[in-house]
Write an enzyme that holds these catalytic residues in place. Structure first.
Site, short mmCIF file in Angstrom:
data_model
loop_
_atom_site.label_atom_id
_atom_site.label_comp_id
_atom_site.label_asym_id
_atom_site.label_seq_id
_atom_site.Cartn_x
_atom_site.Cartn_y
_atom_site.Cartn_z
N ASP A 118 29.89 10.01 -1.87
CA ASP A 118 29.17 9.90 -3.12
C ASP A 118 28.19 11.52 -2.96
O ASP A 118 27.38 11.52 -2.58
CB ASP A 118 28.06 8.81 -2.94
CG ASP A 118 27.10 8.68 -3.79
OD1 ASP A 118 26.03 8.06 -3.90
OD2 ASP A 118 27.19 9.39 -4.92
N ASP A 297 28.72 13.40 -10.02
CA ASP A 297 28.40 12.41 -9.09
C ASP A 297 29.57 11.57 -8.93
O ASP A 297 29.91 10.71 -9.64
CB ASP A 297 27.28 11.50 -9.60
CG ASP A 297 27.01 10.45 -8.66
OD1 ASP A 297 26.29 9.55 -9.23
OD2 ASP A 297 27.66 10.38 -7.71
#
Ligand SMILES: O=C(c1ccc(-c2ccco2)nc1O)N(Cc1ccccn1)C1CC1
Length: 409
Positions: A118, A297
């Site tokens: 992430d 992201d």
């Protein structure tokens, strides 16, 4: 997402392995032309595991890299010596249903867990034997008692934009992703996780790749896996080469054709934050308007953009509408979706229309949820997996100021 550990021969073994987030530190300059062919990989090259040898050739390569902007070019023997001094490996990742997230097997204290890589957060946290069984059924769990060294009095607590979250205590343990070893990485063992994490039994935790400035461990903030191993990498960067579905593209340093365009990154909020410029909808690559402040992201599934941009996009989709109950734009699953083009750093990248039909929302499979949604309430745009699987992305800290690189797939 995929760390690179195997030899080239091994990498050929599973050419159809799923998409990967690649932490590449090729000894070749990434400014050179690149194209992704074959299977995508997460390739991190570092000095051999365990003892970190101070490698002369690597130090020299770093010097050449530092002065590349004034024309320094490393001699071939230094380049090959540096390449020989680092190891590389890769381990494949698996996209969840609808590419909701991409998971990569990671060895934590010798135990394998599937983690969500992430770039939007900076905590490495795992389901553990400390997580109540009511919250952790079906998940692989880290057992700190085998080799973890407790960081006494340290805690962590993170909440994510979708309302999910987790918290717990902290251990130092060996973490290996592909051939890349952090001999003493802060491993955040969950003592509590929200229902979203409990329910996603494919996901055994997160491996944060944002900047360590937003790591939530107290009283002493900890480094991300990338920051822990960075100094041992031939090049301080990692790459994300996500794909729609299982097909992937192999990143092999010798097989790149194409070009990567870079955009500056601000790290003040701890994200890989950049400015996205104009956009266009459909076949025209002539972009206009401005998207503005954005982050890259990998941990966010969709592409969240300003309201005006989203309205302009769905105006081109007949029957599309904002559905309050669903909290987003929906349309007929048989709708023909136009491409979305966005200018970043002077280059234009295209998200194919088919990528913007994210998933059905009704059992009949007739109504579908859009992959492009509004960034209302977030404060910036989020270029999540819908965009990232359309490009090859480089998260680059090889220069004094971090930068993002993108190349058309
Ligand atoms: O979920 C997060 C997210 C990640 C990390 C942190 C955090 C808090 C403390 C350290 O990290 N807080 C978030 O909220 N999104 C995506 C997102 C989606 C939707 C709405 C808001 N945001 C961050 C990357 C932008």
């Amino acid at each position: 997402m995929d760390f690179l550990i195997q030899s080239k021969a091994q990498q050929q073994e599973s050419p159809n392995a799923p998409p990967v987030l690649a932490m590449a530190s090729a000894t070749l300059s990434l400014a050179a032309p690149y194209e992704i062919v074959g299977r995508s990989t997460f390739s991190v090259e570092q000095v051999a595991a365990g003892k970190v040898l101070k490698s002369g050739p690597i130090a020299m390569m770093n010097t050449y890299a530092k002065y590349a902007k004034v024309g320094a070019v490393a001699p071939a023997d230094v380049t090959s010596a540096a390449a020989a001094a680092v190891q590389s490996g890769q381990v494949a990742a698996n996209p969840e249903a609808y590419d909701e997230s991409y998971l990569c097997p990671v060895s934590v204290g010798g135990q394998t867990l599937n983690l969500d890589f992430d770039t939007g957060s900076a905590d490495l946290w795992v389901f553990s034997t400390l997580t109540p069984s009511s919250e952790s059924t079906g998940h692989a769990k880290y057992n700190p008692s085998t080799s973890g060294k407790v960081k006494s009095g340290y805690t962590w607590d993170i909440s994510y934009g979708d309302g999910s979250g987790a918290s717990g205590t902290v251990y130092a343990d060996k973490v290996v992703v592909g051939g890349v070893t952090a001999t003493s990485q802060a491993v955040e063992a969950a003592t509590s996780v929200s229902s979203q994490f409990t329910q996603d039994t494919d996901n055994d935790g997160l491996l944060g790749l944002a900047f360590s400035s937003i790591n939530t461990v107290e009283p002493v903030q900890q480094t991300t896996f990338f920051d822990t191993v960075k100094s041992t990498l031939a090049k301080q960067l990692f790459t994300a080469d996500l794909k729609k579905g299982a097909a992937g593209a192999y990143i092999d340093t010798s097989k790149y054709v194409g070009s990567i365009t870079y955009v500056p990154v601000t790290t003040s909020n701890g994200f890989w934050e950049f400015t996205a410029s104009g956009y266009s909808v459909g076949t025209s690559k002539t972009t206009s308007g401005s998207i503005g402040d954005s982050i890259a992201d990998t941990g966010t599934t969709l592409l969240y953009l300003p309201t005006a941009t989203v309205q302009a996009y769905y105006k081109q989709v007949s029957g599309a509408s904002y559905n309050n109950a669903q909290g987003g734009y929906i349309f007929s699953c048989s709708a023909t979706l136009p491409a979305f083009n966005v200018a970043i750093g002077g280059a234009v990248y295209t998200v194919p229309g088919s990528y913007i039909n994210y998933a059905p929302i009704n059992s009949a499979g007739t109504q579908c949820f859009g992959g492009i949604q509004e960034n209302t309430g977030i404060g910036f745009s989020i270029f999540g997996d819908i965009f990232l699987k359309s490009v090859f992305a480089v998260f680059d800290e090889t220069t004094s100021s971090p930068r993002l690189g993108f190349a058309e797939q």
